[in-house]
Design a protein around this motif. Sequence first.
Motif, mmCIF file in Angstrom:
data_model
loop_
_atom_site.group_PDB
_atom_site.id
_atom_site.type_symbol
_atom_site.label_atom_id
_atom_site.label_comp_id
_atom_site.label_asym_id
_atom_site.label_seq_id
_atom_site.Cartn_x
_atom_site.Cartn_y
_atom_site.Cartn_z
ATOM 1 N N ALA A 522 -7.417 4.572 2.241
ATOM 2 C CA ALA A 522 -8.630 3.379 2.447
ATOM 3 C C ALA A 522 -8.734 2.189 2.194
ATOM 4 O O ALA A 522 -9.517 1.578 2.389
ATOM 5 C CB ALA A 522 -10.031 4.505 1.692
ATOM 6 N N ASP A 523 -8.047 2.361 0.774
ATOM 7 C CA ASP A 523 -8.184 0.689 0.295
ATOM 8 C C ASP A 523 -7.276 -0.330 0.938
ATOM 9 O O ASP A 523 -7.564 -1.048 -0.254
ATOM 10 C CB ASP A 523 -7.947 0.876 -1.764
ATOM 11 C CG ASP A 523 -6.836 1.579 -1.583
ATOM 12 O OD1 ASP A 523 -6.270 2.067 -1.115
ATOM 13 O OD2 ASP A 523 -6.747 1.872 -2.610
ATOM 14 N N VAL A 588 2.860 -0.082 -1.765
ATOM 15 C CA VAL A 588 2.100 -0.626 -1.282
ATOM 16 C C VAL A 588 0.697 -1.567 -2.465
ATOM 17 O O VAL A 588 -0.530 -0.740 -0.985
ATOM 18 C CB VAL A 588 2.553 -1.142 -0.378
ATOM 19 C CG1 VAL A 588 2.496 -3.015 -0.401
ATOM 20 C CG2 VAL A 588 4.002 -0.883 0.257
ATOM 21 N N ASP A 589 0.670 -2.496 -2.656
ATOM 22 C CA ASP A 589 -1.033 -2.122 -2.598
ATOM 23 C C ASP A 589 -2.052 -2.884 -1.464
ATOM 24 O O ASP A 589 -3.033 -2.466 -0.889
ATOM 25 C CB ASP A 589 -0.944 -3.312 -3.582
ATOM 26 C CG ASP A 589 -0.705 -3.698 -5.441
ATOM 27 O OD1 ASP A 589 -1.245 -1.700 -5.645
ATOM 28 O OD2 ASP A 589 -0.422 -4.322 -6.363
ATOM 29 N N THR A 590 -1.849 -4.060 -0.677
ATOM 30 C CA THR A 590 -1.655 -4.179 0.197
ATOM 31 C C THR A 590 -1.566 -3.992 1.808
ATOM 32 O O THR A 590 -0.043 -5.072 1.246
ATOM 33 C CB THR A 590 -2.809 -5.529 0.351
ATOM 34 O OG1 THR A 590 -1.589 -6.446 -0.286
ATOM 35 C CG2 THR A 590 -4.039 -5.431 -0.501
ATOM 36 N N LEU A 591 -1.615 -3.679 3.140
ATOM 37 C CA LEU A 591 -0.515 -2.867 3.977
ATOM 38 C C LEU A 591 -1.269 -3.476 5.175
ATOM 39 O O LEU A 591 -2.190 -2.241 5.585
ATOM 40 C CB LEU A 591 0.551 -2.473 3.901
ATOM 41 C CG LEU A 591 1.546 -1.891 4.293
ATOM 42 C CD1 LEU A 591 2.898 -3.430 4.325
ATOM 43 C CD2 LEU A 591 2.168 -1.201 4.315
ATOM 44 N N SER A 592 -1.600 -5.106 5.631
ATOM 45 C CA SER A 592 -1.953 -4.937 7.253
ATOM 46 C C SER A 592 -1.591 -3.838 7.742
ATOM 47 O O SER A 592 0.526 -3.598 7.575
ATOM 48 C CB SER A 592 -2.548 -6.124 7.566
ATOM 49 O OG SER A 592 -1.290 -6.847 8.070
ATOM 50 N N ASP A 593 -1.897 -3.999 8.832
ATOM 51 C CA ASP A 593 -0.918 -3.522 10.131
ATOM 52 C C ASP A 593 -0.088 -3.370 10.881
ATOM 53 O O ASP A 593 0.935 -2.961 11.659
ATOM 54 C CB ASP A 593 -2.022 -2.742 11.540
ATOM 55 C CG ASP A 593 -3.461 -2.156 11.216
ATOM 56 O OD1 ASP A 593 -2.680 -0.874 10.680
ATOM 57 O OD2 ASP A 593 -4.064 -1.517 12.076
ATOM 58 N N ALA A 594 -0.391 -4.588 11.378
ATOM 59 C CA ALA A 594 1.146 -6.120 11.750
ATOM 60 C C ALA A 594 1.853 -6.383 10.549
ATOM 61 O O ALA A 594 3.102 -5.813 11.395
ATOM 62 C CB ALA A 594 -0.028 -7.843 11.737
ATOM 63 N N GLU A 595 1.651 -5.866 9.526
ATOM 64 C CA GLU A 595 2.575 -5.554 8.453
ATOM 65 C C GLU A 595 3.420 -4.753 8.469
ATOM 66 O O GLU A 595 4.785 -4.141 8.407
ATOM 67 C CB GLU A 595 2.014 -6.066 6.529
ATOM 68 C CG GLU A 595 1.743 -7.488 6.509
ATOM 69 C CD GLU A 595 0.982 -7.853 4.924
ATOM 70 O OE1 GLU A 595 1.654 -9.118 4.565
ATOM 71 O OE2 GLU A 595 0.132 -6.890 4.688
ATOM 72 N N ALA A 596 2.501 -3.723 8.619
ATOM 73 C CA ALA A 596 3.350 -2.511 9.416
ATOM 74 C C ALA A 596 4.150 -2.105 9.818
ATOM 75 O O ALA A 596 5.478 -1.569 10.050
ATOM 76 C CB ALA A 596 1.711 -0.940 9.075
ATOM 77 N N ALA A 597 4.103 -2.927 11.310
ATOM 78 C CA ALA A 597 4.725 -3.007 12.362
ATOM 79 C C ALA A 597 6.007 -3.610 12.549
ATOM 80 O O ALA A 597 6.707 -3.470 13.368
ATOM 81 C CB ALA A 597 4.121 -3.116 13.453
#
Length: 622
Positions: A522-523, A588-597
């Motif tokens: 969630a974060d 991973v502290d922050t991971l956007s959908d684009a980075e995950a893809a």
Amino acid sequence: MEIPIAEELAKNQKSISVAEFFEKNRQILGFDSAPRSLITTIKEAVDNSLDACEEAEILPDILVQVERSDKDSLVIIVEDNGPGIVKEQIPKVFAKLLYGSRFHALKQSRGQQGIGISASVLYSQLTSGHPTRIISKIGQGKPAHYYELMINTSTNEPEILKEEVLDWDRHHGTRIELEMEASYVKGRRQSVTEYLRSTAIVNPHARIKLIEPDKNDILFERATDKIPEAAKEILPHPHGIELGTLMKMLRYTERQKLTPFLRYSFSKIGHLTAEEICKASGLDGEMDPHEINRDQAKKLLDAFGKVKIMAPPTDCLSPIGDNLIYKGLEKEFNVDFIATTSRTPSVYSGNPFLVEVGMAYGGDLQKEDRVDILRFANRVPLLYQQGGCVTTHAIESIKWKQYGLNQPGGGLPTGPVAILVHVASTNVPFTSESKDAIADIPEIKAEIELAIKEVGRKLNMYMNRQENLKKRREKEIIITKVLPKMAKKLAETLDKDVPDINPVVARIMGNLLVSRKISRNADDSARVSIMLKNFSGKTLECTVHEMVPFKIRETTPEPKVISMGNDFDYVWKISVSTGSSKAISYLVDTLSDAEAAKFPELIVEGLDEELVTGAKAIMGLV
């Protein structure tokens, strides 16, 4: 009164110098054709440079330049960064045959007779009429001495045509320039280029630059900064002594008693062994060796064979070593596989020797031709008389079919293979003065055969493994073509998403299955899990690389971290036993959908690609 015929004949008899002899028999030394004369000259000069640099513990930088003088003549220049030669010795080193420092030294060296470079000087003056030009400097701040030299063939003494001191920008080194009738050939095994390439393979510590007549530059870069360990001089071994030599040693020794003579004239004879030899020969250890007659010397020689004497020391040899043979072959050949071996030292006729072998396979080597044989003696390439060399005979005597190679007619095998054989010895038994081939000494042939069979077994294992991998690859291609179509058809029928077929492929193929799962929090943080499952029949060891542009934490297990600019390479060494799984986890502290893809593909190092499903497999990272 009539003069006796014998007296008339005696008037025509006179001695000749060694220079006169070789002047009329230059083919004995390797000057029997224009191309070979050039290679022989370069070989002798380069050998001298390498020996001088190694003795002075200097990494060799050698320049070889060939220029056209006229239609039939070439100018050869060889320049090195060695220790140089003292002024008084320069004329004798280059313009006096049978002059050198190695003939009486029992240790491995490239040259021993003191003929090589002076023979080239002789050939140069015979065919061009020009003197040889030498520059040598022994240290920074010291003068450089320039000589123009020829050999007086009647006396075998140097003739100094010009001598002066000049400025030379090198700190130390030697330069030789000769003009001679010779020809420069390309595109064949017996050429200057191939000679220098072979030299670079077994002297990976040397940097050699060739400038061809058309001004084309070829650089053979060094593969190591390690200078070969210097060979140490040893005393002769009793098992290699002949009767006449023993009698000469007895006649000219400075020792006054037989026991000390034995101890200090031969290697591996101590006080007790010397007493045993005296007892076995029936000679008094206190007797004066100068008074020993032929029969007594024969008894002494026989005693050498009766008494157990240790083998000679082997620190008189300087082997290349497995690692540097590998690097040398890898540097000069584009191949798929290399195997090497170094045999333990052995002895023939009291002379220590050892055999080293390297075998390269595949790549750019010709598949249908006979194997390429690279013969060496004391780090020097042997380009001529291949058919008369013990190395060739040893290769021909092996049944190559059991190592996966064809052998038509029972001679040399065929296939994309290069076989390097190096014989190192205090006394290489060449078949002639030109030093082109090694004689058929049974002990040497046996060692070569054993070494070649050892690398042959390694090659056969590699070839069998590649064949198995090829079959696996063909099977996997079929599976990965059929299963996706079946999965897609089934998904369409059931109106569901197309399933991941990697687990099925890995199970059928018996592979290591590698998968990555990303769980978003969630974060905006994310938990990444990497799973490795071993479907093969043996334990697999590998290294997993996760290359990402961000830092990670809470890793299990802890990785090695390699920084690569803005990216990071996280490395885990993993061992997975058959049928079991291993997991890697990190946050991973922050991971956007684009980075995950856009997550990069996982890399598994240390396994063939045919053994891995779900990740990119490589055998090694640079």
